[in-house]
Design an enzyme around this catalytic site. Structure first.
Site, mmCIF file in Angstrom:
data_model
loop_
_atom_site.group_PDB
_atom_site.id
_atom_site.type_symbol
_atom_site.label_atom_id
_atom_site.label_comp_id
_atom_site.label_asym_id
_atom_site.label_seq_id
_atom_site.Cartn_x
_atom_site.Cartn_y
_atom_site.Cartn_z
ATOM 1 N N TRP A 61 0.827 -1.190 0.000
ATOM 2 C CA TRP A 61 0.000 0.000 0.000
ATOM 3 C C TRP A 61 0.867 1.248 0.000
ATOM 4 O O TRP A 61 2.073 1.188 0.236
ATOM 5 C CB TRP A 61 -1.014 -0.003 1.139
ATOM 6 C CG TRP A 61 -0.495 -0.113 2.565
ATOM 7 C CD1 TRP A 61 0.706 -0.602 2.987
ATOM 8 C CD2 TRP A 61 -1.197 0.277 3.738
ATOM 9 N NE1 TRP A 61 0.806 -0.558 4.360
ATOM 10 C CE2 TRP A 61 -0.361 -0.023 4.847
ATOM 11 C CE3 TRP A 61 -2.436 0.825 3.982
ATOM 12 C CZ2 TRP A 61 -0.736 0.243 6.164
ATOM 13 C CZ3 TRP A 61 -2.811 1.073 5.302
ATOM 14 C CH2 TRP A 61 -1.960 0.779 6.370
ATOM 15 N N HIS A 73 -10.316 15.903 -13.114
ATOM 16 C CA HIS A 73 -10.829 16.331 -11.817
ATOM 17 C C HIS A 73 -12.115 17.136 -11.944
ATOM 18 O O HIS A 73 -12.486 17.604 -13.023
ATOM 19 C CB HIS A 73 -9.772 17.120 -11.033
ATOM 20 C CG HIS A 73 -9.359 18.421 -11.652
ATOM 21 N ND1 HIS A 73 -8.334 18.521 -12.556
ATOM 22 C CD2 HIS A 73 -9.828 19.687 -11.484
ATOM 23 C CE1 HIS A 73 -8.182 19.780 -12.924
ATOM 24 N NE2 HIS A 73 -9.092 20.515 -12.294
ATOM 25 N N HIS A 79 -14.554 26.490 -5.426
ATOM 26 C CA HIS A 79 -13.206 26.640 -5.985
ATOM 27 C C HIS A 79 -12.925 28.079 -6.421
ATOM 28 O O HIS A 79 -11.768 28.499 -6.439
ATOM 29 C CB HIS A 79 -13.079 25.681 -7.181
ATOM 30 C CG HIS A 79 -11.797 25.777 -7.944
ATOM 31 N ND1 HIS A 79 -10.570 25.856 -7.343
ATOM 32 C CD2 HIS A 79 -11.555 25.788 -9.289
ATOM 33 C CE1 HIS A 79 -9.625 25.905 -8.261
ATOM 34 N NE2 HIS A 79 -10.194 25.886 -9.455
#
Length: 262
Positions: A61, A73, A79
């Site tokens: 991991w 995205h 934002h």
């Protein structure tokens, strides 16, 4: 048979295709580069925790390091300063993350002029041929820019005058955000605005108008050429980051195979 059972049957039979619109996310993923004195996002990185070794003998991991606006995205209203009182990415209702999409193809124009910008007349001409923009759906703006995504220099396409990539005029961005029923805009470029949009009035008009209207942006999409002009259903899945202005997202489109093949 229920609607969901029919969908599962169609997926298994291949009569509904799942098209991945997401760019692979790695350390080489191109990222937006703002000039000084503005701060920039960090690039994506993996930091290994263990890999079948004495740190963890049976598992592998990593920690991840990334900005919210890296790779494919989702832009949430908060934002941008015009949407500062709007939703953060965790507050976007799940039902708004599954929506129809249409594709406006300006790849020929962008190939001829990397600074090409979409105008209201272009959209109206598209509507005359293809029908109205979808109520509560996405406008996907295809420019062919995804072909550059493996080469950061070609993708950002900057010179001494700044970046050069296609986008939307300020007038068209305002009209799309405030006078059409779409939920947001999706693009293949590093951001929803043109490379030269810092010089528009207002600067970065897609960000300013769409996010100010409580709508959304999707960026760095791929494979828009595999979608029909209309008829796709899009699943945009950002991480529900509390207080987040956006998030890397997996974006998938469901497309009827006979629509794809027409």
């Amino acid at each position: 048979m229920s609607v969901l059972a029919e969908l599962l049957k169609a997926l298994a039979a291949g009569s509904v295709e799942v098209v991945d619109l997401t760019a692979p996310l790695s350390e080489s993923t191109p990222i937006l580069q703002l000039p000084e004195p503005f701060a920039n996002t960090v690039p994506f990185a993996l930091r290994e925790i263990s890999r079948y070794d004495d740190r963890g003998p049976a598992w592998y991991w990593n920690d991840i390091v990334t900005g919210e606006h890296v790779g494919t995205h989702f832009d949430a209203p908060v934002h941008w300063v015009t949407g500062r009182d709007g939703e953060d990415v965790s507050q976007v209702e799940p039902r708004r993350l599954v929506a129809p999409a249409v594709v406006l193809d300006a790849s020929a124009e962008a190939a001829a002029d990397p600074d090409f910008v979409l105008e209201i007349d272009h959209v109206r001409a598209w509507e005359k041929v293809n029908g109205p923009l979808p109520d509560g759906g996405w406008l996907f703006y295809r420019t062919g820019w995804d072909a550059r995504s493996a080469d950061a220099a070609a993708f950002l396409n900057a010179d001494e005058t700044g970046p050069h990539s296609p986008g939307v005029s300020a007038e068209c961005a305002r009209w799309l955000a405030e006078e059409t029923p779409i939920i947001g805009i999706g693009v293949e470029t590093v951001g929803t605005d043109a490379g030269a949009a810092h010089g528009f009035e207002p600067p970065f008009p897609c960000h300013s108008y769409f996010l100010g209207a409580g709508k959304y942006g999707l960026t760095q999409l791929q494979n828009l050429a595999r979608l029909p002009v209309r008829g796709a259903v899009v699943l945009a899945a950002p991480l529900p980051i509390v207080g987040g202005s956006g998030s890397p997202a997996r974006v998938l489109a469901l497309v009827e195979r006979d629509v794809v093949e027409r």
